[in-house]
Design a protein around this motif. Sequence first.
Motif, PDB file in Angstrom:
ATOM      1  N   VAL A   1       0.031  -2.987  -7.632  1.00 15.72           N
ATOM      2  CA  VAL A   1      -0.176  -2.766  -9.065  1.00 15.72           C
ATOM      3  C   VAL A   1      -0.916  -1.455  -9.301  1.00 15.72           C
ATOM      4  O   VAL A   1      -0.531  -0.649 -10.151  1.00 15.72           O
ATOM      5  CB  VAL A   1      -0.954  -3.947  -9.681  1.00 15.72           C
ATOM      6  N   ILE A   2      -1.983  -1.224  -8.549  1.00 13.94           N
ATOM      7  CA  ILE A   2      -2.816  -0.044  -8.753  1.00 13.94           C
ATOM      8  C   ILE A   2      -2.032   1.231  -8.471  1.00 13.94           C
ATOM      9  O   ILE A   2      -2.127   2.219  -9.198  1.00 13.94           O
ATOM     10  CB  ILE A   2      -4.073  -0.116  -7.862  1.00 13.94           C
ATOM     11  N   MET A   3      -1.238   1.215  -7.405  1.00 12.82           N
ATOM     12  CA  MET A   3      -0.515   2.422  -6.991  1.00 12.82           C
ATOM     13  C   MET A   3       0.919   2.466  -7.501  1.00 12.82           C
ATOM     14  O   MET A   3       1.682   3.367  -7.146  1.00 12.82           O
ATOM     15  CB  MET A   3      -0.528   2.521  -5.465  1.00 12.82           C
ATOM     16  N   LYS A   4       1.296   1.489  -8.332  1.00 13.24           N
ATOM     17  CA  LYS A   4       2.628   1.470  -8.929  1.00 13.24           C
ATOM     18  C   LYS A   4       3.730   1.538  -7.874  1.00 13.24           C
ATOM     19  O   LYS A   4       4.680   2.309  -7.977  1.00 13.24           O
ATOM     20  CB  LYS A   4       2.791   2.637  -9.904  1.00 13.24           C
ATOM     21  N   LEU A   5       3.589   0.715  -6.826  1.00 11.59           N
ATOM     22  CA  LEU A   5       4.594   0.707  -5.772  1.00 11.59           C
ATOM     23  C   LEU A   5       5.866   0.033  -6.263  1.00 11.59           C
ATOM     24  O   LEU A   5       5.818  -0.940  -7.020  1.00 11.59           O
ATOM     25  CB  LEU A   5       4.074  -0.034  -4.536  1.00 11.59           C
ATOM     26  N   ASN A   6       6.988   0.539  -5.802  1.00 13.26           N
ATOM     27  CA  ASN A   6       8.259  -0.116  -6.063  1.00 13.26           C
ATOM     28  C   ASN A   6       8.317  -1.402  -5.261  1.00 13.26           C
ATOM     29  O   ASN A   6       7.775  -1.488  -4.156  1.00 13.26           O
ATOM     30  CB  ASN A   6       9.408   0.814  -5.670  1.00 13.26           C
ATOM     31  N   SER A   7       8.976  -2.424  -5.813  1.00 15.89           N
ATOM     32  CA  SER A   7       9.038  -3.716  -5.127  1.00 15.89           C
ATOM     33  C   SER A   7       9.625  -3.592  -3.731  1.00 15.89           C
ATOM     34  O   SER A   7       9.252  -4.322  -2.816  1.00 15.89           O
ATOM     35  CB  SER A   7       9.845  -4.722  -5.954  1.00 15.89           C
ATOM     36  N   ARG A   8      10.538  -2.648  -3.547  1.00 13.63           N
ATOM     37  CA  ARG A   8      11.158  -2.467  -2.232  1.00 13.63           C
ATOM     38  C   ARG A   8      10.158  -1.946  -1.205  1.00 13.63           C
ATOM     39  O   ARG A   8      10.383  -2.080  -0.001  1.00 13.63           O
ATOM     40  CB  ARG A   8      12.336  -1.506  -2.339  1.00 13.63           C
ATOM     41  N   ASP A   9       9.055  -1.348  -1.676  1.00 16.84           N
ATOM     42  CA  ASP A   9       8.065  -0.781  -0.762  1.00 16.84           C
ATOM     43  C   ASP A   9       7.181  -1.844  -0.116  1.00 16.84           C
ATOM     44  O   ASP A   9       6.537  -1.582   0.900  1.00 16.84           O
ATOM     45  CB  ASP A   9       7.175   0.226  -1.497  1.00 16.84           C
ATOM     46  N   TYR A  10       7.113  -3.019  -0.726  1.00 16.81           N
ATOM     47  CA  TYR A  10       6.195  -4.029  -0.191  1.00 16.81           C
ATOM     48  C   TYR A  10       6.777  -5.432  -0.125  1.00 16.81           C
ATOM     49  O   TYR A  10       6.147  -6.333   0.445  1.00 16.81           O
ATOM     50  CB  TYR A  10       4.925  -4.063  -1.039  1.00 16.81           C
ATOM     51  N   ILE A  11       7.982  -5.630  -0.649  1.00 18.15           N
ATOM     52  CA  ILE A  11       8.501  -6.987  -0.782  1.00 18.15           C
ATOM     53  C   ILE A  11       8.722  -7.661   0.570  1.00 18.15           C
ATOM     54  O   ILE A  11       8.456  -8.849   0.745  1.00 18.15           O
ATOM     55  CB  ILE A  11       9.815  -6.980  -1.618  1.00 18.15           C
ATOM     56  N   THR A  12       9.181  -6.907   1.568  1.00 14.23           N
ATOM     57  CA  THR A  12       9.424  -7.487   2.892  1.00 14.23           C
ATOM     58  C   THR A  12       8.120  -7.956   3.522  1.00 14.23           C
ATOM     59  O   THR A  12       8.046  -9.049   4.093  1.00 14.23           O
ATOM     60  CB  THR A  12      10.101  -6.458   3.814  1.00 14.23           C
ATOM     61  N   TYR A  13       7.082  -7.143   3.400  1.00 12.62           N
ATOM     62  CA  TYR A  13       5.795  -7.496   4.003  1.00 12.62           C
ATOM     63  C   TYR A  13       5.095  -8.606   3.220  1.00 12.62           C
ATOM     64  O   TYR A  13       4.366  -9.410   3.791  1.00 12.62           O
ATOM     65  CB  TYR A  13       4.920  -6.251   4.099  1.00 12.62           C
ATOM     66  N   ALA A  14       5.322  -8.645   1.908  1.00 12.68           N
ATOM     67  CA  ALA A  14       4.804  -9.769   1.119  1.00 12.68           C
ATOM     68  C   ALA A  14       5.474 -11.064   1.556  1.00 12.68           C
ATOM     69  O   ALA A  14       4.833 -12.117   1.647  1.00 12.68           O
ATOM     70  CB  ALA A  14       5.049  -9.512  -0.371  1.00 12.68           C
ATOM     71  N   PHE A  15       6.763 -10.977   1.843  1.00 14.09           N
ATOM     72  CA  PHE A  15       7.501 -12.137   2.337  1.00 14.09           C
ATOM     73  C   PHE A  15       6.938 -12.602   3.682  1.00 14.09           C
ATOM     74  O   PHE A  15       6.716 -13.798   3.896  1.00 14.09           O
ATOM     75  CB  PHE A  15       8.976 -11.768   2.473  1.00 14.09           C
ATOM     76  N   MET A  16       6.663 -11.661   4.581  1.00 15.01           N
ATOM     77  CA  MET A  16       6.101 -12.002   5.887  1.00 15.01           C
ATOM     78  C   MET A  16       4.706 -12.607   5.750  1.00 15.01           C
ATOM     79  O   MET A  16       4.369 -13.598   6.409  1.00 15.01           O
ATOM     80  CB  MET A  16       6.047 -10.751   6.759  1.00 15.01           C
ATOM     81  N   SER A  17       3.882 -12.031   4.870  1.00 13.92           N
ATOM     82  CA  SER A  17       2.532 -12.549   4.653  1.00 13.92           C
ATOM     83  C   SER A  17       2.567 -13.959   4.081  1.00 13.92           C
ATOM     84  O   SER A  17       1.764 -14.818   4.462  1.00 13.92           O
ATOM     85  CB  SER A  17       1.753 -11.626   3.718  1.00 13.92           C
ATOM     86  N   ALA A  18       3.497 -14.198   3.163  1.00 16.28           N
ATOM     87  CA  ALA A  18       3.632 -15.533   2.592  1.00 16.28           C
ATOM     88  C   ALA A  18       4.071 -16.552   3.644  1.00 16.28           C
ATOM     89  O   ALA A  18       3.618 -17.702   3.637  1.00 16.28           O
ATOM     90  CB  ALA A  18       4.618 -15.508   1.426  1.00 16.28           C
ATOM     91  N   LEU A  19       4.947 -16.125   4.555  1.00 18.28           N
ATOM     92  CA  LEU A  19       5.349 -17.021   5.652  1.00 18.28           C
ATOM     93  C   LEU A  19       4.149 -17.358   6.534  1.00 18.28           C
ATOM     94  O   LEU A  19       3.970 -18.503   6.956  1.00 18.28           O
ATOM     95  CB  LEU A  19       6.448 -16.358   6.484  1.00 18.28           C
ATOM     96  N   PHE A  20       3.317 -16.354   6.819  1.00 19.01           N
ATOM     97  CA  PHE A  20       2.095 -16.608   7.594  1.00 19.01           C
ATOM     98  C   PHE A  20       1.206 -17.612   6.867  1.00 19.01           C
ATOM     99  O   PHE A  20       0.555 -18.451   7.495  1.00 19.01           O
ATOM    100  CB  PHE A  20       1.316 -15.302   7.800  1.00 19.01           C
ATOM    101  N   GLY A  21       1.169 -17.507   5.546  1.00 17.40           N
ATOM    102  CA  GLY A  21       0.300 -18.382   4.762  1.00 17.40           C
ATOM    103  C   GLY A  21       0.700 -19.836   4.794  1.00 17.40           C
ATOM    104  O   GLY A  21      -0.105 -20.710   4.450  1.00 17.40           O
TER     105      GLY A  21
END
Length: 221
Positions: A151-171
């Motif tokens: 949100v702060i750096m206005k990243l495109n969803s493609r820039d972080y969506i894969t890693y968010a998916f991996m982090s959620a799987l870890f969770g």
Amino acid sequence: MQYCTHCKVQLLETRKHCPLCGNSLKIEPDQNISESFPKIDSYIKGTGKLKLLLFLSVVIIILSFTVYSFFPTELNYPLLITLGMGSLWLDMIFLVKRRFHIPKKIVWQVFILAVLSLFWDWNTGWRGWSITYFIPFLYIIALLLMYAIAVIMKLNSRDYITYAFMSALFGILPVLFIMFEWVTVTYPSILSIAFSSTILSAIFILQWDSIKLEFQKRMHI
């Protein structure tokens, strides 16, 4: 046409300072300042949201000490929360300054910190605090940190969506802690599972096209 006496170069546009050395340039009264380089906004956006996150962090710390004063336990969890929040903000400052591949760095930090906590817990007599409290809350903090940075750096969803998916799987992994009865206090694991499941649902429902495209790109499909 201007001339920098320090760099010995002529400038096509009219500027207050030399773009090479920063030396002040002489401007005639009838000259209008014109710069060929566009002004680029800072990559850090949403300072209001950043202040809100900082305020919420302080509120969480205050609430933890307040609850602890009314209901003391053997585990000094307000101190752990304070240290965790401090680490969170230090991580955020580090990641924002070194802003390339931030989501990937967060995933690696989560993995390293989880392994270190298990090692530390094991070598101090194994009280189980690593899998009971630290790792579940680490997954939650990682997802919140990833969202805050995006949100702060206005990243495109493609820039972080894969890693968010991996982090959620870890969770969701703490479900194993409950299934095999490795933990006696289950609410941190339940919170991690619920939060990560919510993020996964949001990704699948709202960002499925982005994550599908990213996986195809990474797997060279």
